[in-house]
Design a protein around this motif. Structure first.
Motif, PDB file in Angstrom:
ATOM      1  N   PRO A   1      11.460  86.140  79.598  1.00 30.98           N
ATOM      2  CA  PRO A   1      11.115  85.356  78.408  1.00 30.98           C
ATOM      3  C   PRO A   1      11.688  85.967  77.139  1.00 30.98           C
ATOM      4  O   PRO A   1      11.650  87.183  76.945  1.00 30.98           O
ATOM      5  N   VAL A   2      12.227  85.117  76.300  1.00 35.87           N
ATOM      6  CA  VAL A   2      12.778  85.523  75.004  1.00 35.87           C
ATOM      7  C   VAL A   2      12.116  84.657  73.945  1.00 35.87           C
ATOM      8  O   VAL A   2      11.929  83.447  74.144  1.00 35.87           O
ATOM      9  N   ALA A   3      11.734  85.260  72.829  1.00 32.01           N
ATOM     10  CA  ALA A   3      11.117  84.496  71.744  1.00 32.01           C
ATOM     11  C   ALA A   3      12.050  83.373  71.300  1.00 32.01           C
ATOM     12  O   ALA A   3      13.241  83.596  71.060  1.00 32.01           O
ATOM     13  N   LEU A   4      11.497  82.173  71.175  1.00 31.38           N
ATOM     14  CA  LEU A   4      12.315  81.026  70.783  1.00 31.38           C
ATOM     15  C   LEU A   4      12.979  81.237  69.433  1.00 31.38           C
ATOM     16  O   LEU A   4      14.144  80.870  69.238  1.00 31.38           O
ATOM     17  N   THR A   5      12.244  81.816  68.492  1.00 31.56           N
ATOM     18  CA  THR A   5      12.837  82.036  67.176  1.00 31.56           C
ATOM     19  C   THR A   5      14.059  82.942  67.270  1.00 31.56           C
ATOM     20  O   THR A   5      15.057  82.727  66.583  1.00 31.56           O
ATOM     21  N   THR A   6      13.985  83.947  68.141  1.00 27.95           N
ATOM     22  CA  THR A   6      15.120  84.851  68.329  1.00 27.95           C
ATOM     23  C   THR A   6      16.284  84.127  68.986  1.00 27.95           C
ATOM     24  O   THR A   6      17.439  84.241  68.552  1.00 27.95           O
ATOM     25  N   ALA A   7      15.981  83.369  70.051  1.00 25.16           N
ATOM     26  CA  ALA A   7      17.036  82.667  70.780  1.00 25.16           C
ATOM     27  C   ALA A   7      17.741  81.647  69.889  1.00 25.16           C
ATOM     28  O   ALA A   7      18.976  81.573  69.863  1.00 25.16           O
ATOM     29  N   LEU A   8      16.977  80.866  69.157  1.00 24.91           N
ATOM     30  CA  LEU A   8      17.579  79.823  68.338  1.00 24.91           C
ATOM     31  C   LEU A   8      18.379  80.396  67.175  1.00 24.91           C
ATOM     32  O   LEU A   8      19.336  79.769  66.704  1.00 24.91           O
ATOM     33  N   ALA A   9      18.014  81.587  66.730  1.00 23.04           N
ATOM     34  CA  ALA A   9      18.701  82.200  65.585  1.00 23.04           C
ATOM     35  C   ALA A   9      19.980  82.921  65.975  1.00 23.04           C
ATOM     36  O   ALA A   9      20.728  83.362  65.092  1.00 23.04           O
ATOM     37  N   ARG A  10      20.275  83.019  67.286  1.00 17.14           N
ATOM     38  CA  ARG A  10      21.431  83.811  67.719  1.00 17.14           C
ATOM     39  C   ARG A  10      22.364  82.990  68.615  1.00 17.14           C
ATOM     40  O   ARG A  10      22.545  83.283  69.800  1.00 17.14           O
ATOM     41  N   PRO A  11      22.985  81.954  68.078  1.00 19.05           N
ATOM     42  CA  PRO A  11      23.842  81.105  68.912  1.00 19.05           C
ATOM     43  C   PRO A  11      25.007  81.855  69.551  1.00 19.05           C
ATOM     44  O   PRO A  11      25.410  81.543  70.672  1.00 19.05           O
ATOM     45  N   ARG A  12      25.539  82.872  68.864  1.00 20.01           N
ATOM     46  CA  ARG A  12      26.706  83.568  69.404  1.00 20.01           C
ATOM     47  C   ARG A  12      26.322  84.622  70.444  1.00 20.01           C
ATOM     48  O   ARG A  12      27.167  85.369  70.922  1.00 20.01           O
ATOM     49  N   ARG A  13      25.055  84.670  70.816  1.00 21.18           N
ATOM     50  CA  ARG A  13      24.633  85.530  71.917  1.00 21.18           C
ATOM     51  C   ARG A  13      24.651  84.753  73.240  1.00 21.18           C
ATOM     52  O   ARG A  13      24.421  85.338  74.300  1.00 21.18           O
ATOM     53  N   PHE A  14      24.945  83.451  73.187  1.00 24.14           N
ATOM     54  CA  PHE A  14      24.837  82.589  74.367  1.00 24.14           C
ATOM     55  C   PHE A  14      26.195  82.338  75.006  1.00 24.14           C
ATOM     56  O   PHE A  14      27.224  82.238  74.329  1.00 24.14           O
ATOM     57  N   PHE A  15      26.175  82.175  76.314  1.00 23.92           N
ATOM     58  CA  PHE A  15      27.358  81.847  77.105  1.00 23.92           C
ATOM     59  C   PHE A  15      27.714  80.373  76.936  1.00 23.92           C
ATOM     60  O   PHE A  15      26.832  79.500  76.911  1.00 23.92           O
ATOM     61  N   GLU A  16      29.001  80.092  76.784  1.00 28.41           N
ATOM     62  CA  GLU A  16      29.519  78.729  76.700  1.00 28.41           C
ATOM     63  C   GLU A  16      28.682  77.914  75.709  1.00 28.41           C
ATOM     64  O   GLU A  16      28.502  78.328  74.563  1.00 28.41           O
ATOM     65  N   ASP A  17      28.167  76.753  76.156  1.00 29.87           N
ATOM     66  CA  ASP A  17      27.419  75.888  75.229  1.00 29.87           C
ATOM     67  C   ASP A  17      25.919  75.945  75.457  1.00 29.87           C
ATOM     68  O   ASP A  17      25.192  75.024  75.064  1.00 29.87           O
ATOM     69  N   HIS A  18      25.400  77.025  76.063  1.00 30.48           N
ATOM     70  CA  HIS A  18      23.989  77.037  76.443  1.00 30.48           C
ATOM     71  C   HIS A  18      23.057  77.014  75.234  1.00 30.48           C
ATOM     72  O   HIS A  18      21.949  76.476  75.318  1.00 30.48           O
ATOM     73  N   HIS A  19      23.469  77.568  74.105  1.00 28.61           N
ATOM     74  CA  HIS A  19      22.641  77.462  72.902  1.00 28.61           C
ATOM     75  C   HIS A  19      22.612  76.023  72.404  1.00 28.61           C
ATOM     76  O   HIS A  19      21.554  75.532  71.964  1.00 28.61           O
ATOM     77  N   VAL A  20      23.748  75.332  72.474  1.00 32.82           N
ATOM     78  CA  VAL A  20      23.790  73.928  72.076  1.00 32.82           C
ATOM     79  C   VAL A  20      22.844  73.111  72.950  1.00 32.82           C
ATOM     80  O   VAL A  20      22.086  72.267  72.459  1.00 32.82           O
ATOM     81  N   ILE A  21      22.854  73.364  74.261  1.00 31.91           N
ATOM     82  CA  ILE A  21      21.966  72.657  75.183  1.00 31.91           C
ATOM     83  C   ILE A  21      20.508  72.937  74.828  1.00 31.91           C
ATOM     84  O   ILE A  21      19.675  72.011  74.749  1.00 31.91           O
ATOM     85  N   LEU A  22      20.191  74.205  74.634  1.00 32.03           N
ATOM     86  CA  LEU A  22      18.816  74.590  74.313  1.00 32.03           C
ATOM     87  C   LEU A  22      18.342  73.894  73.053  1.00 32.03           C
ATOM     88  O   LEU A  22      17.267  73.261  73.026  1.00 32.03           O
ATOM     89  N   ALA A  23      19.128  73.982  71.982  1.00 33.32           N
ATOM     90  CA  ALA A  23      18.723  73.392  70.721  1.00 33.32           C
ATOM     91  C   ALA A  23      18.624  71.867  70.813  1.00 33.32           C
ATOM     92  O   ALA A  23      17.695  71.253  70.277  1.00 33.32           O
ATOM     93  N   ARG A  24      19.556  71.248  71.521  1.00 31.47           N
ATOM     94  CA  ARG A  24      19.551  69.787  71.643  1.00 31.47           C
ATOM     95  C   ARG A  24      18.295  69.304  72.374  1.00 31.47           C
ATOM     96  O   ARG A  24      17.623  68.361  71.947  1.00 31.47           O
ATOM     97  N   LEU A  25      17.971  69.971  73.494  1.00 38.02           N
ATOM     98  CA  LEU A  25      16.841  69.506  74.285  1.00 38.02           C
ATOM     99  C   LEU A  25      15.503  69.835  73.638  1.00 38.02           C
ATOM    100  O   LEU A  25      14.487  69.187  73.918  1.00 38.02           O
ATOM    101  N   LEU A  26      15.503  70.824  72.748  1.00 39.88           N
ATOM    102  CA  LEU A  26      14.272  71.123  72.008  1.00 39.88           C
ATOM    103  C   LEU A  26      14.168  70.306  70.718  1.00 39.88           C
ATOM    104  O   LEU A  26      13.190  70.428  69.988  1.00 39.88           O
ATOM    105  N   GLY A  27      15.198  69.503  70.463  1.00 44.16           N
ATOM    106  CA  GLY A  27      15.152  68.629  69.297  1.00 44.16           C
ATOM    107  C   GLY A  27      15.420  69.324  67.977  1.00 44.16           C
ATOM    108  O   GLY A  27      15.022  68.805  66.919  1.00 44.16           O
ATOM    109  N   VAL A  28      16.120  70.471  68.023  1.00 38.81           N
ATOM    110  CA  VAL A  28      16.391  71.204  66.782  1.00 38.81           C
ATOM    111  C   VAL A  28      17.891  71.380  66.547  1.00 38.81           C
ATOM    112  O   VAL A  28      18.281  72.168  65.685  1.00 38.81           O
ATOM    113  N   GLY A  29      18.728  70.699  67.303  1.00 34.97           N
ATOM    114  CA  GLY A  29      20.165  70.851  67.133  1.00 34.97           C
ATOM    115  C   GLY A  29      20.902  69.545  67.338  1.00 34.97           C
ATOM    116  O   GLY A  29      20.342  68.564  67.765  1.00 34.97           O
TER     117      GLY A  29
END
Length: 300
Positions: free
Chosen positions: A272-300
């Protein structure tokens, strides 16, 4: 200069080369101000996007300065990848409106080279500022030469060469060179024209999200949604919440990501990773996984 208020030049500039410099210079001959948007600004370092937006801005700025360009007339801004044409085009229009004003008469800088230039048709009302393509010069070949230890092709400004020479002595370059070799080998192992499928799980518990840290040479150390890429020809399980299949989203081959809600199967390790941390660090993610995360959570 014509009656236009400004020109907008969108690119990845990975890395900037003589054709990019020439395009900006031509735009400055036609427009009073030029906005240069550095694409892929939200993506981690990879063999496709080795340099951050600030690094690319610095390289292009230095090359333009060396060419005698009036830098006071050039504005640089980062531009996120959305892996969605409408969202991306809206972001470009928003950046342009913020710099030039919503009613400005604008031109889009570019040349038609392949399907990647389709974006030139996504801005009705803007004029086109065509620039000639420099034959045989492209950033893909420059990256290949760099990672394979070959002489750089002609057309790399001296200031960019100096930056790249320094970059080859960094840990980031060592990691990317290993990634280049691994991606090349992975592509060679696939049948011609292969299109892959991956299964990923989005598991949110309160204010935490389950993420996996990659350990192999491709994307080493980056976060991803837990799951796997299926062997060629294998079908995904039913019940996906969403499918992300932008042709440029994956490094090795075109890959459709099927995203499932809930806890991943036990075979796929995550923490588990804090959502605030994950969402604030897009360049820590592989490929487009941050885009997927933000899109499905309704914040991107």
């Amino acid at each position: 200069m014509t009656g236009m208020d400004g020109a907008v030049y969108v690119g990845r500039f990975q890395p900037p080369h003589a054709a990019h410099v020439g395009s900006v210079l031509q735009a400055l001959n036609r427009a009073p101000q030029v906005l240069v948007l550095m694409g892929s600004a939200n993506l981690a370092r990879s063999v496709h996007n080795p340099w951050s937006a600030p690094e690319r801005m610095g390289m292009l700025r230095a090359a333009l300065h060396a060419s005698g360009a009036e830098l006071r007339r050039v504005t640089f801004r980062p531009l996120r990848d959305h892996f969605d044409a409408e969202r991306w085009a809206a972001a470009v229009r928003g950046q342009a409106a913020a710099v030039f004003g919503p009613a400005a008469a604008l031109a889009l800088v570019g040349f038609e080279k392949d399907v990647s230039s389709a974006y030139l048709r996504w801005f009705p009302g803007w004029s086109r500022l065509n620039v000639p393509q420099t034959a045989g010069l492209n950033a893909t070949d420059l990256r290949r030469a760099l990672f394979e230890g070959l002489p750089l092709p002609a057309g790399v400004p001296e200031t960019v060469q100096d930056f790249l020479e320094t970059f080859t002595r960094t840990p980031a370059f060592t990691r990317l060179q290993a990634e280049w070799q691994a991606v090349t080998a992975a592509r060679a192992a696939l049948p011609p024209g292969a299109r892959l499928i991956e299964e990923r799980w989005l598991h949110r518990t309160g204010q935490r999200v389950a993420l996996h840290t990659r350990t192999g040479p491709i994307g080493a150390g980056l976060w991803e949604l837990p799951g796997q890429v299926l062997p060629p020809g294998e079908r995904p399980r039913p019940g996906a919440q969403a499918v992300f299949d932008h042709p440029a989203r994956a490094l090795v081959a075109p890959t459709a990501a099927h995203i499932y809600s809930g806890a991943p199967p036990p075979a796929f390790a995550s923490r588990p990773v804090a959502l605030t941390t994950a969402l604030a660090r897009p360049r820590r993610f592989f490929e487009d996984h941050h885009v997927i995360l933000a899109r499905l959570l309704g914040v991107g």
